[in-house]
Design an enzyme around this catalytic site. Structure first.
Site, PDB file in Angstrom:
ATOM      1  N   HIS A 269       0.852  -1.194   0.000  1.00 60.70           N
ATOM      2  CA  HIS A 269       0.000   0.000   0.000  1.00 60.70           C
ATOM      3  C   HIS A 269       0.880   1.232   0.000  1.00 60.70           C
ATOM      4  O   HIS A 269       1.944   1.231   0.639  1.00 60.70           O
ATOM      5  CB  HIS A 269      -0.906  -0.003   1.249  1.00 60.70           C
ATOM      6  N   GLU A 327      -7.839  -4.617  -0.257  1.00 61.72           N
ATOM      7  CA  GLU A 327      -8.488  -5.280  -1.393  1.00 61.72           C
ATOM      8  C   GLU A 327      -8.594  -6.793  -1.194  1.00 61.72           C
ATOM      9  O   GLU A 327      -9.521  -7.428  -1.688  1.00 61.72           O
ATOM     10  CB  GLU A 327      -7.700  -5.014  -2.686  1.00 61.72           C
TER      11      GLU A 327
HETATM   12  N1  ACO Z   1       4.049  -7.569  -4.855  1.00 63.84           N
HETATM   13  C1  ACO Z   1       5.369  -7.616  -5.091  1.00 63.84           C
HETATM   14  N2  ACO Z   1       6.182  -6.568  -4.917  1.00 63.84           N
HETATM   15  C2  ACO Z   1       5.637  -5.425  -4.508  1.00 63.84           C
HETATM   16  C3  ACO Z   1       4.257  -5.310  -4.233  1.00 63.84           C
HETATM   17  C4  ACO Z   1       3.462  -6.444  -4.407  1.00 63.84           C
HETATM   18  N3  ACO Z   1       2.146  -6.422  -4.162  1.00 63.84           N
HETATM   19  N4  ACO Z   1       3.991  -4.043  -3.825  1.00 63.84           N
HETATM   20  C5  ACO Z   1       5.162  -3.385  -3.862  1.00 63.84           C
HETATM   21  N5  ACO Z   1       6.150  -4.219  -4.267  1.00 63.84           N
HETATM   22  C6  ACO Z   1       7.557  -3.900  -4.394  1.00 63.84           C
HETATM   23  C7  ACO Z   1       7.845  -3.107  -5.659  1.00 63.84           C
HETATM   24  O1  ACO Z   1       8.125  -3.959  -6.741  1.00 63.84           O
HETATM   25  C8  ACO Z   1       9.033  -2.292  -5.230  1.00 63.84           C
HETATM   26  O2  ACO Z   1      10.162  -3.129  -5.298  1.00 63.84           O
HETATM   27  P1  ACO Z   1      11.566  -2.542  -5.806  1.00 63.84           P
HETATM   28  O3  ACO Z   1      11.890  -1.397  -4.888  1.00 63.84           O
HETATM   29  O4  ACO Z   1      12.493  -3.701  -5.691  1.00 63.84           O
HETATM   30  O5  ACO Z   1      11.338  -2.094  -7.220  1.00 63.84           O
HETATM   31  C9  ACO Z   1       8.770  -2.010  -3.771  1.00 63.84           C
HETATM   32  O6  ACO Z   1       7.912  -3.066  -3.311  1.00 63.84           O
HETATM   33  C10 ACO Z   1       8.064  -0.671  -3.536  1.00 63.84           C
HETATM   34  O7  ACO Z   1       6.982  -0.576  -4.446  1.00 63.84           O
HETATM   35  P2  ACO Z   1       6.277   0.794  -4.879  1.00 63.84           P
HETATM   36  O8  ACO Z   1       5.594   0.577  -6.184  1.00 63.84           O
HETATM   37  O9  ACO Z   1       7.214   1.943  -4.760  1.00 63.84           O
HETATM   38  O10 ACO Z   1       5.247   0.966  -3.759  1.00 63.84           O
HETATM   39  P3  ACO Z   1       3.964   1.825  -3.860  1.00 63.84           P
HETATM   40  O11 ACO Z   1       3.748   2.366  -2.519  1.00 63.84           O
HETATM   41  O12 ACO Z   1       3.995   2.803  -4.963  1.00 63.84           O
HETATM   42  O13 ACO Z   1       2.886   0.715  -4.257  1.00 63.84           O
HETATM   43  C11 ACO Z   1       0.895  -0.418  -4.552  1.00 63.84           C
HETATM   44  C12 ACO Z   1       1.666   0.584  -3.701  1.00 63.84           C
HETATM   45  C13 ACO Z   1       0.651   0.192  -5.953  1.00 63.84           C
HETATM   46  C14 ACO Z   1      -0.445  -0.708  -3.895  1.00 63.84           C
HETATM   47  C15 ACO Z   1       1.699  -1.726  -4.673  1.00 63.84           C
HETATM   48  O14 ACO Z   1       1.964  -2.237  -3.400  1.00 63.84           O
HETATM   49  C16 ACO Z   1       1.035  -2.769  -5.559  1.00 63.84           C
HETATM   50  O15 ACO Z   1       1.167  -2.719  -6.772  1.00 63.84           O
HETATM   51  N6  ACO Z   1       0.259  -3.724  -4.939  1.00 63.84           N
HETATM   52  C17 ACO Z   1      -0.439  -4.731  -5.699  1.00 63.84           C
HETATM   53  C18 ACO Z   1      -1.724  -4.146  -6.276  1.00 63.84           C
HETATM   54  C19 ACO Z   1      -2.803  -3.952  -5.233  1.00 63.84           C
HETATM   55  O16 ACO Z   1      -3.000  -4.773  -4.334  1.00 63.84           O
HETATM   56  N7  ACO Z   1      -3.538  -2.824  -5.351  1.00 63.84           N
HETATM   57  C20 ACO Z   1      -4.577  -2.427  -4.408  1.00 63.84           C
HETATM   58  C21 ACO Z   1      -4.020  -1.465  -3.410  1.00 63.84           C
HETATM   59  S1  ACO Z   1      -5.165  -1.100  -2.128  1.00 63.84           S
HETATM   60  C22 ACO Z   1      -5.843   0.351  -2.519  1.00 63.84           C
HETATM   61  O17 ACO Z   1      -5.313   1.086  -3.275  1.00 63.84           O
HETATM   62  C23 ACO Z   1      -7.184   0.755  -1.961  1.00 63.84           C
END
Ligand code: ACO
Length: 390
Positions: A269, A327
């Site tokens: 998140h 979610e």
């Molecule tokens: N699975 C695997 N790796 C992940 C995940 C995940 N679900 N979430 C983050 N990471 C990793 C990224 O690849 C990144 O790795 P890196 O630094 O080696 O490249 C690191 O963790 C940080 O990720 P960011 O994208 O910078 O984190 P951000 O805060 O922008 O992402 C997000 C938040 C978009 C929700 C992300 O966690 C994600 O894509 N989750 C899966 C999709 C999801 O569940 N969406 C619903 C969110 S709930 C809501 O919005 C109401």
């Protein structure tokens, strides 16, 4: 309500202090609110003074709505009054029905149909309260009516005797739901009712800040919510659980995804760097629902997948603090209630409209046009060329 903070911001800007370029407005405080506190580091969500764990599983949706609108829980008379006001506004105006019937013939996706239909609601006389009551009351009717029309089923008239949540389930399926099912839906509706300055809430506040009306603000918010980065993609988390099928396959399946650099849906998140507190509330509600009258095996599988996912995320992404987000259990809970994936974002809308309307009231009180600035990066010295010379 006091006009919070405006003077401070204006003073800073007239001082010549640059607020600076903040893409996505991250870290920028645009308003003050008493509606919800999102504490991402501690994994804490407060809704109008109540920790989400305290409120979501206990309140009816009508109580949460009253709380958001009035900053206090209702007494018996106040609650009966609000219930009656909502129940009396569930039926759809003719124009709304016409829009839905036309949209079905064009096979418009449900969220688009909801956006179109939401725009037909409202009093047109600037009555914020009446407009807010109508949008909150009518959104479930729009969703259920459209869903049934799109499946060639006869729409079901709302039942005034049922609560807001019970009537929603009834209009979808035609069956009066059990107490457990109503409790489960209310827990979801309460838990998702408000969440700080998220994109759709901000959109609603921007619209109201122009002294526009509540229906316009809610219609704009629906448009913002339907995007995949906000409310538009809750289905995939559940798809992964189905793909895995049995607990023993969770680890190889998730490892393969992580090895390929894929993200695990339902985890991570932007704000919460601990477990999303709504996930706990919804997991508990899902456990009760699945124990009572849904597929227990699916619940057990979801728990196993979650445990494996968190362990593997820690292994592959150490220090990133990736935990279950809202979610994951939303999908499980709504699935347990018999809602198809297509109705997950509409259910989110039926919940978040409580927060949107409350923010509309707050912004109306503040009465300050939201008007940020942009940094121009285009050309400045072009000269006009007639059409034939370009
Ligand atoms: N699975 C695997 N790796 C992940 C995940 C995940 N679900 N979430 C983050 N990471 C990793 C990224 O690849 C990144 O790795 P890196 O630094 O080696 O490249 C690191 O963790 C940080 O990720 P960011 O994208 O910078 O984190 P951000 O805060 O922008 O992402 C997000 C938040 C978009 C929700 C992300 O966690 C994600 O894509 N989750 C899966 C999709 C999801 O569940 N969406 C619903 C969110 S709930 C809501 O919005 C109401």
């Amino acid at each position: 309500m006091r006009k919070h903070g405006i003077e401070e911001v204006v003073a800073r800007m007239s001082d010549g202090t640059s607020v600076g370029f903040a893409p996505g407005l991250e870290g920028l405080v645009a308003t003050r609110t008493r509606l919800s506190l999102v504490d991402g580091e501690a994994g804490r969500l407060i809704i109008a003074g109540f920790p989400v764990e305290e409120l979501a599983g206990r309140a009816s949706f009508e109580e949460t709505l009253y709380l958001l609108w009035n900053d206090a829980l209702p007494d018996e008379d106040q609650l009966a009054g609000l219930k009656g006001d909502l129940a009396g506004r569930r039926a759809l105006p003719q124009v709304t029905m016409k829009v839905l019937v036309e949209a079905v013939t064009e096979r418009v996706p449900t969220m688009d149909a909801l956006r179109m239909a939401a725009g037909t609601l409202g009093s047109r006389d600037g009555d914020d309260c009446g407009d807010a009551l109508q949008v909150v009351a009518a959104i479930p009717t729009i969703v259920a009516t459209y869903w049934r029309l799109s499946r060639d089923d006869e729409p079901i008239e709302p039942d005034r005797e049922l609560s807001h949540a019970a009537n929603y389930l009834y209009m979808l399926s035609g069956e009066v739901p059990s107490t457990e099912r109503v409790r489960a839906l209310e827990t979801y509706l309460n838990a998702a009712s408000d969440h700080g300055m998220n994109a759709s809430t901000f959109a609603a506040r921007v619209i109201i800040s122009t002294r526009s009306d509540v229906v316009s603000a809610v219609t704009g918010a629906v448009g913002a919510l339907k995007g995949p980065l906000h409310g538009g993609a809750p289905g995939p988390a559940l798809d992964v659980v189905f793909e895995i099928g049995e607990a023993a396959r969770a680890e190889p399946h998730l490892r393969t995804k992580l090895e390929r650099g894929e993200r695990l849906m339902g985890f991570g998140h932007r704000i919460y760097k601990a477990r999303d507190p709504r996930a706990d509330v919804l997991a508990a509600a899902a456990e009760r629902l699945y124990a009572a009258d849904a597929d227990r095996e699916l619940y057990r599988l979801a728990i196993a997948v979650e445990e494996t996912a968190i362990r593997l995320l820690d292994e592959y992404k150490p220090g990133r603090n990736l935990y279950t987000n809202v979610e994951y259990y939303t999908a499980l809970l709504l699935h347990g209630l018999g809602l198809p994936t297509e109705l997950f974002t509409p259910a989110f809308t039926a919940s978040r409209v409580a927060g949107w309307t409350a923010h509309c009231f707050e912004q109306r009180e503040l009465d300050r046009l939201i008007r940020p600035q942009s940094e121009y990066v285009g050309a400045e010295d072009r000269t006009w060329a007639p059409l034939g010379e370009r």
